[in-house]
Design an enzyme around this catalytic site. Structure first.
Site, PDB file in Angstrom:
ATOM      1  N   PHE A 120      30.960  34.684  14.060  1.00  0.00           N
ATOM      2  CA  PHE A 120      29.913  35.340  12.593  1.00  0.00           C
ATOM      3  C   PHE A 120      30.019  33.811  12.367  1.00  0.00           C
ATOM      4  O   PHE A 120      30.529  33.240  12.629  1.00  0.00           O
ATOM      5  CB  PHE A 120      31.336  36.047  11.726  1.00  0.00           C
ATOM      6  CG  PHE A 120      30.745  36.044  10.553  1.00  0.00           C
ATOM      7  CD1 PHE A 120      29.911  36.805  10.299  1.00  0.00           C
ATOM      8  CD2 PHE A 120      31.077  34.873   9.624  1.00  0.00           C
ATOM      9  CE1 PHE A 120      29.209  36.670   8.903  1.00  0.00           C
ATOM     10  CE2 PHE A 120      30.126  35.303   7.978  1.00  0.00           C
ATOM     11  CZ  PHE A 120      29.399  36.101   7.986  1.00  0.00           C
ATOM     12  N   ASP A 142      33.412  26.569  14.666  1.00  0.00           N
ATOM     13  CA  ASP A 142      32.528  26.522  13.051  1.00  0.00           C
ATOM     14  C   ASP A 142      33.737  27.168  12.759  1.00  0.00           C
ATOM     15  O   ASP A 142      34.967  27.809  13.163  1.00  0.00           O
ATOM     16  CB  ASP A 142      32.128  27.646  13.530  1.00  0.00           C
ATOM     17  CG  ASP A 142      32.163  28.051  12.125  1.00  0.00           C
ATOM     18  OD1 ASP A 142      32.920  28.146  10.759  1.00  0.00           O
ATOM     19  OD2 ASP A 142      30.966  29.831  11.956  1.00  0.00           O
ATOM     20  N   LYS A 179      35.460  27.907   3.162  1.00  0.00           N
ATOM     21  CA  LYS A 179      36.083  28.881   2.787  1.00  0.00           C
ATOM     22  C   LYS A 179      38.103  28.309   1.865  1.00  0.00           C
ATOM     23  O   LYS A 179      37.489  27.876   1.244  1.00  0.00           O
ATOM     24  CB  LYS A 179      37.233  29.872   3.978  1.00  0.00           C
ATOM     25  CG  LYS A 179      35.933  30.965   4.495  1.00  0.00           C
ATOM     26  CD  LYS A 179      36.844  31.840   4.925  1.00  0.00           C
ATOM     27  CE  LYS A 179      35.616  33.295   4.946  1.00  0.00           C
ATOM     28  NZ  LYS A 179      34.552  33.167   6.083  1.00  0.00           N
TER      29      LYS A 179
HETATM   30  C1  LIG Z   1      33.243  33.227   6.094  1.00  0.00           C
HETATM   31  C2  LIG Z   1      32.630  32.415   7.713  1.00  0.00           C
HETATM   32  C3  LIG Z   1      31.195  31.340   7.042  1.00  0.00           C
HETATM   33  C4  LIG Z   1      30.374  31.512   6.341  1.00  0.00           C
HETATM   34  O1  LIG Z   1      31.236  31.545   5.279  1.00  0.00           O
HETATM   35  P1  LIG Z   1      30.011  31.514   3.561  1.00  0.00           P
HETATM   36  O2  LIG Z   1      30.678  30.753   2.602  1.00  0.00           O
HETATM   37  O3  LIG Z   1      30.578  32.567   3.586  1.00  0.00           O
HETATM   38  O4  LIG Z   1      28.691  31.319   4.133  1.00  0.00           O
HETATM   39  C5  LIG Z   1      30.955  31.343   8.668  1.00  0.00           C
HETATM   40  N1  LIG Z   1      31.513  31.431   9.498  1.00  0.00           N
HETATM   41  C6  LIG Z   1      32.785  31.603   9.552  1.00  0.00           C
HETATM   42  C7  LIG Z   1      33.956  31.552  11.119  1.00  0.00           C
HETATM   43  C8  LIG Z   1      33.532  32.436   9.013  1.00  0.00           C
HETATM   44  O5  LIG Z   1      34.869  32.974   9.112  1.00  0.00           O
END
Ligand SMILES: *Cc1c(COP(=O)(O)O)cnc(C)c1O
Length: 405
Positions: free
Chosen positions: A138, A223, A252
């Protein structure tokens, strides 16, 4: 509890992109939130791994109040001190040399993808553009990041997707080795897949990826939007997994609830971004950066990281014991305060049961409960979670037996 008016107005005026739990949260303190009636909930969602310092942390509240009164926003046409200080703080405590600020995880990943493509173009030519990501990953909800996300359900109906992405099986080095070509600019992955159901990358796998990337001048992008900012017990998860990326994204937990994202890179890569190549109007504004700076300071100065590590172990053990006692629990996975519990039953029903018993949890897929509480979560809070899950599983067992008789 939720008033009918709020529920109806939400149904009438908001685009219906979310399925919400039937409560209206009005305030929070530490690891607890309170609804309209003042009912208390222990928070194992933490705004989806965002509220690392918990709710209403006095240092964070004070810093935001002060900065808001002084200066909220001026754009990146000018210098502002909080942005530079935050960048320095992140650089001092990571592999990276430079930082680009934006406002969310998806945007941080957009920056990482653009940086990787431009690096590929400049260093190796226009054919060097492909980004290999993982199945079940994700990376966000913009067009490039849904393409990067290896899950059809977020892509469906939004085609055509962005060209230049390919997907490999997570934790399978052979699969990725076979996919890498002269077109590969970057390999991008979460050190722990969060939304995909809490799957931890193996150290050997990451090490092999690192060697492959170094050998072929492919950029390794982590990420850490979900795993960063103390979530796993260290400031960044990569510190525990023994491998340094070339680019890392954060969001986050970074602002403790203020929206802010960041793309970090080492010098040889960061130098590719020259004036005019990338930008964000709000990115790195003084209010968001002051919040993030406070989060970093509290994490690094205080005992919050130690607490996160200890509580992460305590939570993992509690969940593992729960697994031993209940057949409906298939597996418990995670690192630190990012834990997942795979069930034999519908996780959504358990989420609703937990809510009714005063505990907020969420489900990342049909059968996986995810626990991402504030890092200030206490032993008592964790005991309450385990007791609640135990009661729910016992109750379900009894209900099942009744049906069979
Ligand atoms: C939540 C998340 C995102 C997206 O973040 P947003 O602030 O909602 O755009 C991207 N990568 C990972 C691993 C996430 O957990």
């Amino acid at each position: 509890m939720l008033t009918e008016e709020l529920r109806d107005d939400a149904a009438k005026y908001l685009m219906q992109t979310y399925t919400r739990q039937p409560i209206s949260i009005v305030r929070g303190r530490g690891s607890k939130v309170y609804d309209l009636e003042g009912r208390e909930y222990v928070d194992f969602v933490g705004g989806i791994a965002v509220n690392v310092l918990g709710h209403g942390h006095p240092d964070l509240v004070r810093a935001i109040q002060r900065q808001a009164a002084q200066l909220i926003h001026v754009s990146n046409l000018y210098y502002t001190e909080p942005q530079v200080k935050l960048a320095q703080m992140l650089v001092d405590h990571s592999f990276a040399d430079r930082v680009f600020f934006c406002n969310s995880g998806a945007e941080a990943n957009e920056a990482a993808i653009k940086l990787a493509r431009r690096y590929g173009h400049e260093k190796h030519g226009a054919d060097r553009f492909e980004v290999i990501t993982m199945k079940n990953s994700f990376h966000g909800r913009t067009l490039a990041t849904i393409t990067a996300t290896g899950q059809e359900k977020v892509q469906k109906g939004f085609e055509p997707l962005m060209p230049g992405f390919a997907y490999a099986l997570f934790n399978d080095f052979g699969a990725i080795e076979a996919m890498v070509s002269e077109n590969t600019a970057a390999i991008m992955l979460e050190p722990i897949q969060g939304e995909g159901g809490v799957h931890v990358a193996d150290r050997d796998y990451l090490k092999a990826l690192r060697e492959l990337c170094t050998r072929r001048d492919i950029l390794l992008i982590f990420d850490e939007v979900q795993t960063g900012m103390g979530r796993t017990g260290t400031l960044f998860a990569y510190e525990q997994l023994g491998v340094k990326p070339d680019i890392m994204t954060l969001a986050k937990g970074l602002g403790g609830g203020m929206p802010i994202g960041a793309c970090l890179a080492k010098e040889s890569v960061a130098a590719i971004f020259t004036p005019g190549t990338h930008a964000s109007t709000f990115g790195g504004n003084p209010l968001a950066c002051t919040a993030a700076l406070t989060v970093c300071r509290v994490l690094l100065e205080g005992h919050v990281l130690d607490q996160a590590k200890r509580m992460g172990e305590y939570l993992a053990k509690g969940l593992a014991d729960c697994k031993d006692r209940h057949r409906v629990v298939r597996e418990v996975r995670g690192l630190g305060l990012l834990q997942g519990m795979e069930l034999d039953i519908d996780a959504k029903a358990v989420v609703a049961d937990c809510l009714a018993r005063g505990v907020l949890v969420n489900a990342t897929s049909e059968r996986v409960l995810r626990f991402v509480p504030p890092l200030v979560i206490t032993q008592r809070d964790i005991d309450k979670l385990i007791e609640t899950l135990t009661a729910i599983f016992n109750h379900r067992m009894v209900a099942e037996k009744d049906v069979h008789h």
